[in-house]
Design a protein around this motif. Structure first.
Motif, PDB file in Angstrom:
ATOM      1  N   LYS A  35      -5.064  -7.260   8.698  1.00 57.19           N
ATOM      2  CA  LYS A  35      -5.809  -6.418   7.747  1.00 57.19           C
ATOM      3  C   LYS A  35      -5.278  -4.995   7.844  1.00 57.19           C
ATOM      4  O   LYS A  35      -5.806  -4.173   8.598  1.00 57.19           O
ATOM      5  N   GLY A  36      -4.233  -4.715   7.091  1.00 59.80           N
ATOM      6  CA  GLY A  36      -3.658  -3.377   7.174  1.00 59.80           C
ATOM      7  C   GLY A  36      -2.466  -3.220   6.259  1.00 59.80           C
ATOM      8  O   GLY A  36      -2.277  -3.961   5.293  1.00 59.80           O
ATOM      9  N   CYS A  37      -1.641  -2.229   6.560  1.00 62.80           N
ATOM     10  CA  CYS A  37      -0.476  -1.932   5.740  1.00 62.80           C
ATOM     11  C   CYS A  37       0.535  -1.152   6.580  1.00 62.80           C
ATOM     12  O   CYS A  37       0.271  -0.819   7.742  1.00 62.80           O
ATOM     13  N   LEU A  38       1.667  -0.840   5.976  1.00 64.21           N
ATOM     14  CA  LEU A  38       2.785  -0.232   6.688  1.00 64.21           C
ATOM     15  C   LEU A  38       3.364   0.923   5.891  1.00 64.21           C
ATOM     16  O   LEU A  38       3.723   0.762   4.722  1.00 64.21           O
ATOM     17  N   ALA A  39       3.453   2.077   6.512  1.00 64.91           N
ATOM     18  CA  ALA A  39       4.147   3.221   5.916  1.00 64.91           C
ATOM     19  C   ALA A  39       5.496   3.395   6.601  1.00 64.91           C
ATOM     20  O   ALA A  39       5.641   3.102   7.782  1.00 64.91           O
ATOM     21  N   GLY A  40       6.473   3.894   5.847  1.00 62.04           N
ATOM     22  CA  GLY A  40       7.774   4.171   6.440  1.00 62.04           C
ATOM     23  C   GLY A  40       8.503   2.935   6.930  1.00 62.04           C
ATOM     24  O   GLY A  40       9.265   3.004   7.901  1.00 62.04           O
ATOM     25  N   GLY A  41       8.268   1.794   6.285  1.00 62.04           N
ATOM     26  CA  GLY A  41       8.947   0.567   6.690  1.00 62.04           C
ATOM     27  C   GLY A  41      10.442   0.632   6.432  1.00 62.04           C
ATOM     28  O   GLY A  41      10.911   1.365   5.546  1.00 62.04           O
ATOM     29  N   VAL A  42      11.196  -0.114   7.209  1.00 62.74           N
ATOM     30  CA  VAL A  42      12.640  -0.220   7.011  1.00 62.74           C
ATOM     31  C   VAL A  42      13.008  -1.698   6.936  1.00 62.74           C
ATOM     32  O   VAL A  42      12.316  -2.550   7.487  1.00 62.74           O
ATOM     33  N   ALA A  43      14.106  -1.982   6.251  1.00 60.94           N
ATOM     34  CA  ALA A  43      14.572  -3.355   6.117  1.00 60.94           C
ATOM     35  C   ALA A  43      15.662  -3.630   7.138  1.00 60.94           C
ATOM     36  O   ALA A  43      16.489  -2.759   7.428  1.00 60.94           O
ATOM     37  N   ILE A  44      15.657  -4.831   7.681  1.00 60.80           N
ATOM     38  CA  ILE A  44      16.785  -5.243   8.499  1.00 60.80           C
ATOM     39  C   ILE A  44      17.893  -5.673   7.546  1.00 60.80           C
ATOM     40  O   ILE A  44      17.622  -6.277   6.500  1.00 60.80           O
ATOM     41  N   PRO A  45      19.145  -5.330   7.823  1.00 63.79           N
ATOM     42  CA  PRO A  45      20.228  -5.791   6.941  1.00 63.79           C
ATOM     43  C   PRO A  45      20.198  -7.308   6.803  1.00 63.79           C
ATOM     44  O   PRO A  45      19.817  -8.025   7.732  1.00 63.79           O
ATOM     45  N   THR A  46      20.598  -7.802   5.661  1.00 63.99           N
ATOM     46  CA  THR A  46      20.557  -9.246   5.445  1.00 63.99           C
ATOM     47  C   THR A  46      21.454  -9.992   6.431  1.00 63.99           C
ATOM     48  O   THR A  46      21.170 -11.134   6.780  1.00 63.99           O
ATOM     49  N   GLY A  63       3.764  -4.722   9.760  1.00 57.00           N
ATOM     50  CA  GLY A  63       5.166  -4.556  10.138  1.00 57.00           C
ATOM     51  C   GLY A  63       5.476  -4.801  11.591  1.00 57.00           C
ATOM     52  O   GLY A  63       6.549  -4.390  12.065  1.00 57.00           O
ATOM     53  N   LEU A  64       4.572  -5.470  12.321  1.00 55.99           N
ATOM     54  CA  LEU A  64       4.762  -5.689  13.756  1.00 55.99           C
ATOM     55  C   LEU A  64       4.819  -7.174  14.104  1.00 55.99           C
ATOM     56  O   LEU A  64       4.697  -7.542  15.275  1.00 55.99           O
ATOM     57  N   ASP A  65       4.998  -8.040  13.098  1.00 53.42           N
ATOM     58  CA  ASP A  65       5.139  -9.481  13.297  1.00 53.42           C
ATOM     59  C   ASP A  65       6.469  -9.928  12.706  1.00 53.42           C
ATOM     60  O   ASP A  65       6.920  -9.379  11.686  1.00 53.42           O
ATOM     61  N   ALA A  66       7.073 -10.936  13.312  1.00 48.84           N
ATOM     62  CA  ALA A  66       8.326 -11.480  12.772  1.00 48.84           C
ATOM     63  C   ALA A  66       8.446 -12.955  13.120  1.00 48.84           C
ATOM     64  O   ALA A  66       8.105 -13.367  14.231  1.00 48.84           O
ATOM     65  N   PRO A 115       6.945   6.601   9.727  1.00 43.48           N
ATOM     66  CA  PRO A 115       6.590   5.230  10.099  1.00 43.48           C
ATOM     67  C   PRO A 115       5.231   5.151  10.775  1.00 43.48           C
ATOM     68  O   PRO A 115       4.951   5.878  11.736  1.00 43.48           O
ATOM     69  N   SER A 116       4.371   4.283  10.261  1.00 41.53           N
ATOM     70  CA  SER A 116       3.044   4.115  10.842  1.00 41.53           C
ATOM     71  C   SER A 116       2.457   2.790  10.400  1.00 41.53           C
ATOM     72  O   SER A 116       2.568   2.406   9.234  1.00 41.53           O
ATOM     73  N   SER A 117       1.846   2.086  11.338  1.00 44.48           N
ATOM     74  CA  SER A 117       1.137   0.849  11.042  1.00 44.48           C
ATOM     75  C   SER A 117      -0.348   1.172  10.983  1.00 44.48           C
ATOM     76  O   SER A 117      -0.899   1.758  11.911  1.00 44.48           O
ATOM     77  N   TYR A 118      -1.001   0.781   9.880  1.00 42.31           N
ATOM     78  CA  TYR A 118      -2.415   1.074   9.677  1.00 42.31           C
ATOM     79  C   TYR A 118      -3.229  -0.211   9.758  1.00 42.31           C
ATOM     80  O   TYR A 118      -2.938  -1.184   9.064  1.00 42.31           O
TER      81      TYR A 118
END
Length: 357
Positions: A63-74, A138-141, A55-58
């Protein structure tokens, strides 16, 4: 290479992608178009699963991307994910862990029936085809201001149901007292109370409502920032993971509760005025973000291997080690003293536009 063009097949493994980057070659995608000429939003939007990497935020939130992302269950005991067709319920494990904790705390401490979750991020982050400039690492919701119903929504309902605006119709920047409740205030302030939360974005009218009525600890109120839109939902942004060297934090919020001239500016004409055009000025064509505009590591992320299935990348016990720290000590005091609204105070005298924050 002396001008020789090296044709590189779609990169499936990190090693080959890294080699391509080191050689300075053009990466080709499946349809034969050059990646450096293709909108990055089309490339990232086409990925159904995350990059199976640590997992890493670039880069930056916009302006970036996300490695090792995971999904929250629906579905969870205190949340339901909306707009499933968008495939945007992915995030950094620390973001997903925070959402789960927040949803539990909201039910236990605020009495909120449950969270309806809007967009978080795409499986590999990156620019989106529609809807957001941020949400890329991957750090906004987004959290709806509509409470979760006490039943499981159908897939069709999750696509069709609209969130409820907190604003009064036909009245400028005014919260509707028939819709807004003290629980909405406690929910937003609870979100702002977590130490890893950097900002909570809301409509200026909601920020003013909090400034006028919040009777609890105001130490986290400065994190609640006014912004366009955001009358149907609020937006949580967390800091870059501790020790991360690949992610760029936003500048710290100014000191104070934010109930000052920076808020008063939103109640002037300036933020809502249409841009003035010169008579001979030609329209500027919007710039399309390509892979060249993103951190170089995003090419590795885009072309990295995917897990076998969505289930393998859904947040679960394997990621509990990444769970965030609990809310700051004294959260009961933060949310416990705001059971009733106070009479609204006048809008501060408008001052010249402050620096954007």
């Amino acid at each position: 290479m002396n001008g020789t063009k090296l044709m590189v097949a779609p990169l499936r493994r990190c090693g080959s992608a890294l080699l391509a980057l080191l050689l300075g070659t053009s990466v080709l995608i499946a349809d034969g178009a050059r990646a450096d000429e293709t909108p990055a939003k089309a490339l990232f939007g086409a990925k159904a699963l995350p990059a199976q990497m640590a997992p890493s935020s670039y880069g930056f939130y916009a302006k970036g991307c996300l490695a090792g992302g995971v999904a929250i269950p629906t579905d969870g005991p205190t949340w339901q994910a909306m707009r499933l067709s968008r495939n945007r319920r992915w995030g950094h494990p620390q973001m997903i862990a925070l959402i789960e904790q927040f949803s539990h705390d909201a039910a236990e401490k605020v009495g909120w029936p449950g969270l309806l979750l809007g967009d978080i991020s795409q499986p590999r982050g990156g620019p989106m085809v529609s809807g957001h400039a941020s949400h890329q690492i991957g750090l906004d919701a987004d959290i709806w201001l509509t409470p979760m119903p006490q039943r499981t929504l159908t897939g069709r309902e999750r696509e069709d149901i609209s969130a409820t605006s907190m604003l009064q119709k036909n009245k400028f920047l005014t919260v509707d007292p028939s819709i807004w409740t003290p629980a909405h205030a406690r929910l937003i302030m609870l979100a702002a109370s977590y130490p890893q939360v950097e900002r909570v974005f809301v409509n200026p009218a909601i920020k003013k409502k909090l400034c006028d009525t919040w009777n609890g600890d105001r130490s986290a109120l400065g994190k609640v920032r006014p912004i366009y839109g955001h009358d149907y939902h609020f937006h949580i942004r967390i800091k870059c993971p501790e020790g991360s060297t690949t992610c760029k934090d936003q500048a710290a919020v100014p000191a104070g509760d934010g109930c000052d001239k920076s808020l008063a500016w939103w109640f002037t004409d300036e933020p809502w005025a249409k841009p003035k055009k010169k008579p001979d000025e030609k329209p500027v064509k919007p710039k399309v973000t390509t892979m060249a505009d993103l951190p170089k590591a995003c090419t590795l992320v885009l072309n990295g291997p995917a897990p076998a299935s969505e289930r393998d990348a859904t947040f679960g016990m394997a990621y509990r080690a990444a769970a965030p720290a609990p809310a700051e000590q004294g959260i009961e005091q933060v949310i416990g003293n705001a059971a009733t609204d106070l009479p609204p105070s006048d809008v501060p005298v408008p001052l010249p536009r402050p620096a954007l924050q």
